[in-house]
Write an enzyme that holds these catalytic residues in place. Structure first.
Site, PDB file in Angstrom:
ATOM      1  N   SER B 198       0.841  -1.195   0.000  1.00  0.00           N
ATOM      2  CA  SER B 198       0.000   0.000   0.000  1.00  0.00           C
ATOM      3  C   SER B 198       0.876   1.245   0.000  1.00  0.00           C
ATOM      4  CB  SER B 198      -0.873  -0.034   1.257  1.00  0.00           C
ATOM      5  OG  SER B 198      -1.501   1.202   1.442  1.00  0.00           O
ATOM      6  N   GLY B 199       0.448   2.269  -0.716  1.00  0.00           N
ATOM      7  CA  GLY B 199       1.232   3.499  -0.814  1.00  0.00           C
ATOM      8  C   GLY B 199       1.269   4.308   0.472  1.00  0.00           C
ATOM      9  N   HIS B 200       0.107   4.417   1.128  1.00  0.00           N
ATOM     10  CA  HIS B 200       0.031   5.393   2.219  1.00  0.00           C
ATOM     11  C   HIS B 200       0.714   4.921   3.499  1.00  0.00           C
ATOM     12  CE1 HIS B 200      -3.262   3.882   4.953  1.00  0.00           C
ATOM     13  NE2 HIS B 200      -3.451   3.091   3.921  1.00  0.00           N
ATOM     14  N   CYS B 324      -8.422   0.413  11.396  1.00  0.00           N
ATOM     15  CA  CYS B 324      -9.563  -0.163  10.681  1.00  0.00           C
ATOM     16  C   CYS B 324     -10.565  -0.813  11.615  1.00  0.00           C
ATOM     17  CB  CYS B 324      -9.093  -1.179   9.648  1.00  0.00           C
ATOM     18  SG  CYS B 324      -8.043  -0.413   8.417  1.00  0.00           S
TER      19      CYS B 324
END
Lengths: 394, 394
Positions: B198-200, B324
């Site tokens: 994932s990028g973030h 999450c």
């Protein structure tokens, strides 16, 4: 060279105001909206505001909006949700002129055992309503019809279709990727159960889209995982882009009156001038029911790709069909479904304008196109043949 | 107040250098990479460069990288692809400590008729290898095990597992969302078939992620539609964010040596000081095999949420578990699987640092935490009870 960008149905410039609104949410206010601390909480508030702005553009409630990563994800989400909601129904209906996002998905589902109906259109791209209504049965799980066609701008009679499908109790999805922001959409006045849209077609960034799901519609998530989007779509919220989409929707709402009247007259001026100046050319689509920004023009006996190359030399960006199918040598499935002859379909160019398009840009295209078409026709054996056979007036 | 951001496992700041690289691709160079004109073509080149940078970070080839919208999409893509590739196999294996993206997906698949094994862990979060290997059979379609745990940073022995699964011919997916960029990953040295990231989590923006798919792995797309990503993922490319992810990967590669040694010593200093100054506290996880940036510390007999609220007053951002799952009153499923007693699991705080974390920030947290914990314990009936029962030393 600053481009003359007449390819807005492929993608649009991010509105500088949209970018300005997004900017703080990369390097400074980068919290995770699901976090407990106020650094995360403050960005959750911005997402709430954005969702309200998106909902307002179509007169929905914020709870009816699911934010996704693109129009294609919205389409996949809608179709698979309907299929899961009606596990006993194995028939699905769409048109012959859909965007590849729906067309390829339906072809994929056909391989998975679903019976598909691809409803034909007439030479103006209008849906064959008799074939459509005749195809429906108790076995139909979903009807998916685009609101406006990406190549010709032709709009299907979504109001009428929605009313009929409601009567018959069939789930109705519309791909409104091209329609959103260009026409006034009010989901309280039309019987749509689900509607896909995309940010990058309305001056928000690429990588964000949405799905309207009418309250009460049975829904199954496509992307399973965390409980984001009210449990309807997993994945950390795409903060800056969602804020950008909200701002773009707010701006689009402001353009719905004036902005699009101006756009329509700009498009009409371009279209009329080209067809008048260039022999053996014509406009495609339903001229009575079209998006205000799209002009699909066929220039007979030449190749669209060559026209694009020559336009490109003047910095003019246009398209010979959907960007999602470019690279293919086949003429557009949309024009073929409309029965446009191959000699014309091959030489079809789509000019798609935006609120950033100017009179000067239209003037330049009107100035350059006739000479481009003439040069290409001079080199075209098909054009020579047509002259010899007396098919064209030179 | 500038936050002291120790919640980098939830999300990270976009690196200013990353943002700078992305900036031109919103308002100025916004073409659609699939378009025919050079305005679109030039951005296609930038995506190619980004894909190369992403591949380089893990020693993959660019063709092995599928760019997605987030880690959750990558996980869904990997798992569903494996299931479609092995339609006759109905058993799937994961661990009890996965991120909700995998945990909830497996629970969903269980309802769909798959037999699932959630392999247990010991009190340090280490996988029970006997139970794991015993669970495998010819009916196993996929094993999905996280590389590093988001709450404790504990790393599973991915090399050993990959070698064994290769011998047995079982598809192996790893969720490397937390591991990427924090440890050296070389896919040519480890038998992974698919790997999500994932990028973030690595200073790229939210809304972009990726899936490594080893060449030769049977693959079915999750998002059906246009032919982007070599036909493996539909949807117009998320231009600016992909460019950002490429830059973030390039920067992360540069940090793998020095940057993470510094990070580890910063984390260790924080952890050692807190455990030393605060009685009845301890560090969770496998201290021998952990990410360099993560500290999971249990402070017994108080509530994590209260600690977070008080930290928040000093602008200190931390977490009591996965973002999450926040809002849930249940203690973390990870800590429960590790058998951490409820009295400690409830009072567990995750501090997750980044290369932007500083000595001064660590100093402030070391200064504030003891008084915060003391104030909360003074108010806690559980703490009083523990004193009365002689369970704690005051």
């Amino acid at each position: 060279m600053k481009p003359i960008y007449f390819d807005n149905n492929a993608t649009t410039k991010v509105d500088p105001e949209v970018f300005e609104e997004m900017t703080p949410y990369f390097v400074e206010l980068y919290g995770n909206p699901s976090s407990m601390h106020s650094f995360g909480g403050q960005v959750a508030e911005k997402i709430k505001e954005a969702r309200k702005r998106i909902a307002d553009l179509i007169n929905a409630t914020p709870e009816e909006i699911i934010i996704t990563s693109c129009g294609s994800e919205s389409d996949n989400t809608a179709i698979y949700s309907a299929l899961k909601s009606h596990p006993d129904k194995k028939h699905i209906v769409t048109s012959m002129v859909e965007h590849p996002a729906i067309k390829n998905l339906f072809q994929h589902l056909e391989k998975d055992g679903y019976t598909t109906t691809f409803v034909p259109v007439d030479n103006k791209g209008r849906l064959n309503m008799d074939v459509f209504y005749d195809s429906l049965s108790d076995n139909t799980a979903i009807v998916s019809l685009m609101w406006a066609n990406n190549e010709t701008g032709t709009m299907f009679p979504i109001d009428e279709i929605g009313a009929e499908l409601k009567k018959r109790g069939i789930t109705f999805h519309t791909d409104a990727v091209q329609a959103l922001g260009k026409i006034d959409i009010d989901v309280t006045k039309t019987n749509i159960d689900m509607m896909s849209f995309s940010g990058h077609k309305i001056h928000a960034p690429k990588g964000v889209g949405g799905l309207y799901v009418r309250k009460g519609t049975k829904f199954s998530p496509f992307l399973i995982g965390g409980h984001q989007e009210g449990g309807k779509r997993a994945g950390t919220e795409n903060l800056a882009s969602i804020i950008g989409l909200g701002k773009a929707c707010e701006i689009a709402k402001g353009h719905l009156d004036d902005g699009y009247h101006k756009l329509r007259s700009l498009r009409d001026r371009l279209e009329n001038a080209l067809v008048e100046k260039i022999p053996n050319s014509f406009v495609n689509g339903d001229l009575e029911n079209r998006l205000p920004n799209t002009a699909s023009i066929s220039f007979e006996y030449i190749e669209g790709e060559s026209i694009l190359l020559m336009l490109n030399e003047y910095g003019i960006c246009a398209s010979s069909g959907s960007a999602c199918t470019s690279g293919s040598l086949e003429p557009s499935h949309v024009l073929r479904a409309m029965g446009i002859p191959f000699t014309a379909a091959h030489g079809t160019i789509r000019f798609s304008l935006s609120v950033f398009s100017t009179d000067e840009e239209v003037d330049l295209v009107i100035e350059k196109m006739p000479e481009i078409i003439q040069r290409l026709r001079d080199m075209s054996p098909f054009w020579q043949e047509a002259i010899n056979e007396g098919k064209v007036t030179v």
